[in-house]
Design an enzyme around this catalytic site. Structure first.
Site, PDB file in Angstrom:
ATOM      1  N   ARG A   1       2.715  20.039   6.248  1.00  0.00           N
ATOM      2  CA  ARG A   1       3.717  19.092   6.763  1.00  0.00           C
ATOM      3  C   ARG A   1       4.814  19.754   7.610  1.00  0.00           C
ATOM      4  NH1 ARG A   1       6.664  16.177   4.347  1.00  0.00           N
ATOM      5  NH2 ARG A   1       6.315  14.362   5.650  1.00  0.00           N
TER       6      ARG A   1
ATOM      7  N   GLU B   1       0.837  -1.208   0.000  1.00  0.00           N
ATOM      8  CA  GLU B   1       0.000   0.000   0.000  1.00  0.00           C
ATOM      9  C   GLU B   1       0.868   1.253   0.000  1.00  0.00           C
ATOM     10  OE1 GLU B   1      -1.926  -0.447   3.761  1.00  0.00           O
ATOM     11  OE2 GLU B   1      -3.166  -2.127   3.119  1.00  0.00           O
ATOM     12  N   PRO B   2       1.729   1.432  -0.979  1.00  0.00           N
ATOM     13  CA  PRO B   2       2.571   2.631  -0.952  1.00  0.00           C
ATOM     14  C   PRO B   2       1.779   3.881  -1.326  1.00  0.00           C
ATOM     15  CG  PRO B   2       2.898   1.463  -3.005  1.00  0.00           C
ATOM     16  CD  PRO B   2       1.937   0.635  -2.200  1.00  0.00           C
ATOM     17  N   GLY B   3       2.043   4.963  -0.637  1.00  0.00           N
ATOM     18  CA  GLY B   3       1.439   6.245  -0.991  1.00  0.00           C
ATOM     19  C   GLY B   3       2.531   7.222  -1.379  1.00  0.00           C
TER      20      GLY B   3
ATOM     21  N   CYS C   1      -2.116  33.449  10.043  1.00  0.00           N
ATOM     22  CA  CYS C   1      -1.879  34.086  11.347  1.00  0.00           C
ATOM     23  C   CYS C   1      -1.549  33.059  12.422  1.00  0.00           C
ATOM     24  CB  CYS C   1      -3.075  34.926  11.725  1.00  0.00           C
ATOM     25  SG  CYS C   1      -3.214  36.297  10.595  1.00  0.00           S
ATOM     26  N   GLU C   2      -0.418  32.408  12.268  1.00  0.00           N
ATOM     27  CA  GLU C   2       0.095  31.445  13.244  1.00  0.00           C
ATOM     28  C   GLU C   2       1.605  31.448  13.114  1.00  0.00           C
ATOM     29  OE1 GLU C   2      -1.271  28.060  14.576  1.00  0.00           O
ATOM     30  OE2 GLU C   2      -3.319  28.184  13.805  1.00  0.00           O
TER      31      GLU C   2
HETATM   32  N1  LLP Z   1      -1.391   1.926   4.519  1.00  0.00           N
HETATM   33  C1  LLP Z   1      -1.873   2.406   5.673  1.00  0.00           C
HETATM   34  C2  LLP Z   1      -2.733   1.524   6.480  1.00  0.00           C
HETATM   35  C3  LLP Z   1      -1.549   3.705   6.113  1.00  0.00           C
HETATM   36  O1  LLP Z   1      -2.003   4.144   7.274  1.00  0.00           O
HETATM   37  C4  LLP Z   1      -0.713   4.520   5.304  1.00  0.00           C
HETATM   38  C5  LLP Z   1      -0.374   5.876   5.716  1.00  0.00           C
HETATM   39  C6  LLP Z   1      -0.250   3.995   4.084  1.00  0.00           C
HETATM   40  C7  LLP Z   1      -0.602   2.697   3.729  1.00  0.00           C
HETATM   41  C8  LLP Z   1       0.627   4.769   3.156  1.00  0.00           C
HETATM   42  O2  LLP Z   1       1.846   5.090   3.751  1.00  0.00           O
HETATM   43  P1  LLP Z   1       3.011   5.762   2.883  1.00  0.00           P
HETATM   44  O3  LLP Z   1       3.465   4.744   1.867  1.00  0.00           O
HETATM   45  O4  LLP Z   1       2.447   6.985   2.229  1.00  0.00           O
HETATM   46  O5  LLP Z   1       4.057   6.090   3.878  1.00  0.00           O
HETATM   47  N2  LLP Z   1       0.459  12.808   6.679  1.00  0.00           N
HETATM   48  C9  LLP Z   1       1.720  12.195   7.021  1.00  0.00           C
HETATM   49  C10 LLP Z   1       1.736  10.721   6.620  1.00  0.00           C
HETATM   50  C11 LLP Z   1       0.598   9.929   7.207  1.00  0.00           C
HETATM   51  C12 LLP Z   1       0.581   8.470   6.767  1.00  0.00           C
HETATM   52  C13 LLP Z   1      -0.654   7.797   7.207  1.00  0.00           C
HETATM   53  N3  LLP Z   1      -0.777   6.430   6.794  1.00  0.00           N
HETATM   54  C14 LLP Z   1       2.853  12.957   6.367  1.00  0.00           C
HETATM   55  O6  LLP Z   1       2.607  13.951   5.690  1.00  0.00           O
HETATM   56  O7  LLP Z   1       4.032  12.628   6.566  1.00  0.00           O
END
Ligand code: LLP
Length: 422
Positions: free
Chosen positions: A314, A275-277, A346-347
């Site tokens: 971020r 599940e890469p994001g 304004c922070e």
């Molecule tokens: N699978 C699950 C169950 C997750 O909770 C997440 C991310 C991913 C996959 C994807 O993770 P990735 O490959 O993107 O690292 N907003 C934060 C990151 C929060 C990630 C939440 N979960 C930031 O900007 O660093």
């Protein structure tokens, strides 16, 4: 590797000069590169050799419809964490069977939607969710593949706000409690407990915590098989980090991650899903902003931009570093000044960088935040009544606005006055 580079003295997204986009779209805006998205998907996809794998892009990182469609057209599946993301994945062209539903607090309505659509897998995070899902699936006359998302109690060594795999984190089911729940799931109607899921955090820059967690998953799979639960799917989550600060050590390349995965799971005979994001979209996006005001104080020189923490949260939220570069290429030998690069919100936390040495800036200059494709637009808000900013997708020499800037009326359209104030 990404497709944002200087050509003829100005930063381009693929073949499109960013000053041209800024003139036509207005600043600030996000800009995504199709070639980079495609490359990252393919590099990740191909890092597991001949193993039986599927990639489920984590929609939360960037849920723009054009980004999702680009990935769907490459064959990507999707990891979703809400009914809204589930609908977005379907709209992008995913088959229900390519969708995995994660998340710690799914509502009965969301689970019903998942069951009715016949999605590929639900990653269950609690006994309560197991009971609810079983009742919903059984009453619909369906059987749905489930994983228990196990919490392996491994510290991912990342920022505390994005670590998810320690026993004190809200996510998953402690791995020691999992066998009893698998036995229960096997006895419940409507559930097909054939999978194990794990995800220990995000922006992980070291393979060791992944490997520690994966070894626990392998042991659990073997133990469950001995118990008569035929585990044949493993969902190994996302979390692999990307280089934000090109001056420091790069995170491990996907090929090394893939080799480690094969080492741990090679002979288990399981389908592996991921599940890469961030890894897919992080470096595929930038945020372009304009310097509105330069302010020389007694302690600092401030470059105040027209982008704020509402557009890219971020740095304020995780002390995250984003490289910031001028859109006009500085000539060799240009002098540099230390700036605090801030937004107009304004922070005091609306600060993108402190004492950042940048080529000398003028008011009106454009700057680009690199590696802003993941958790940038997706986490933005209208704080300070600032409209969401446009998103642009580039493909070679073509570009299109893929989310336009709302008007003031659109931004405020959902507010309404109660009768006694009308
Ligand atoms: N699978 C699950 C169950 C997750 O909770 C997440 C991310 C991913 C996959 C994807 O993770 P990735 O490959 O993107 O690292 N907003 C934060 C990151 C929060 C990630 C939440 N979960 C930031 O900007 O660093």
């Amino acid at each position: 590797m990404h497709h944002f580079a200087y050509k003829n003295g100005v930063l381009h997204a693929e073949d499109v000069p960013l000053p041209q986009l800024a003139a036509q779209v207005g600043t600030p805006f996000y800009c995504y590169s199709s070639a980079t998205l495609t490359r990252h998907y393919q590099v990740f996809r191909s890092s597991f050799g001949s193993a039986d794998v599927s990639v489920h892009y984590a929609v939360k990182a960037n849920c723009n419809a054009a980004v999702l469609r680009t990935l769907a057209s490459l064959g990507s599946g999707f990891d979703v964490v809400s009914g809204g993301e589930l609908r977005l994945a379907l709209q992008a062209g995913a088959k229900p069977s390519q969708i995995v539903f994660s998340g710690v607090g799914k509502t009965a309505e969301e689970l019903r939607l998942a069951v009715d659509l016949g999605i590929g897998q639900v990653n269950v995070e609690s006994e309560s969710e197991l009971n609810t899902l079983s009742a919903i699936a059984a009453s619909a006359g369906r059987k749905i593949r489930i994983a228990l998302r196990v919490n392996p109690d491994v510290d991912a060594g990342t920022h505390a706000k994005i670590t998810t795999g320690r026993k004190e984190d809200k996510f998953g089911i402690n791995w020691t409690l999992a066998p009893a729940l698998y036995r229960k799931a096997k006895a419940l109607p409507g559930l097909d407990p054939r999978a194990i899921a794990v995800h220990i955090g995000s922006q992980i820059t070291n393979l060791k915590p992944f490997e520690d967690a994966f070894l626990r998953v392998r042991d659990l799979a073997l133990m469950l098989r001995n118990d008569g639960i035929d585990i044949d799917h493993l969902d190994l989550g996302g979390g692999l980090g990307v280089p934000y600060d090109f001056a420091t050590d790069p995170p491990p390349p996907p090929a090394d991650y893939g080799a480690m995965v094969q080492r741990v799971f090679g002979n288990l005979g399981c389908h592996l899903s991921f599940e890469p994001g961030r890894l897919i979209v992080g470096n595929a996006g930038i945020l372009v902003a304009k310097v509105v005001v330069l302010k020389v104080g007694t302690a600092k020189t401030f470059a105040v931009l027209d982008a704020g923490m509402n557009d890219l949260v971020r740095p304020a939220m995780y002390d995250a570093h984003h490289d910031i570069i001028p859109v006009r290429e500085p000539s060799a030998g240009t002098s540099r000044t230390d700036y605090d690069v801030v937004g107009p919100v304004c922070e005091s936390s609306d600060r993108f960088a402190s004492n950042r040495a940048l080529p000398v800036l003028k008011e009106g200059d454009l700057v680009a935040f690199l590696t802003a494709g993941a958790y940038g637009a997706a986490m933005s808000s209208t704080y300070n009544a600032r409209p969401l900013i446009p998103e642009v997708l580039v493909d070679g020499g073509k570009w299109a606005v893929v989310r336009r800037r709302p008007s003031f009326e659109e931004m405020t359209a959902l507010d309404q006055l109660p009768s006694w104030l009308g």
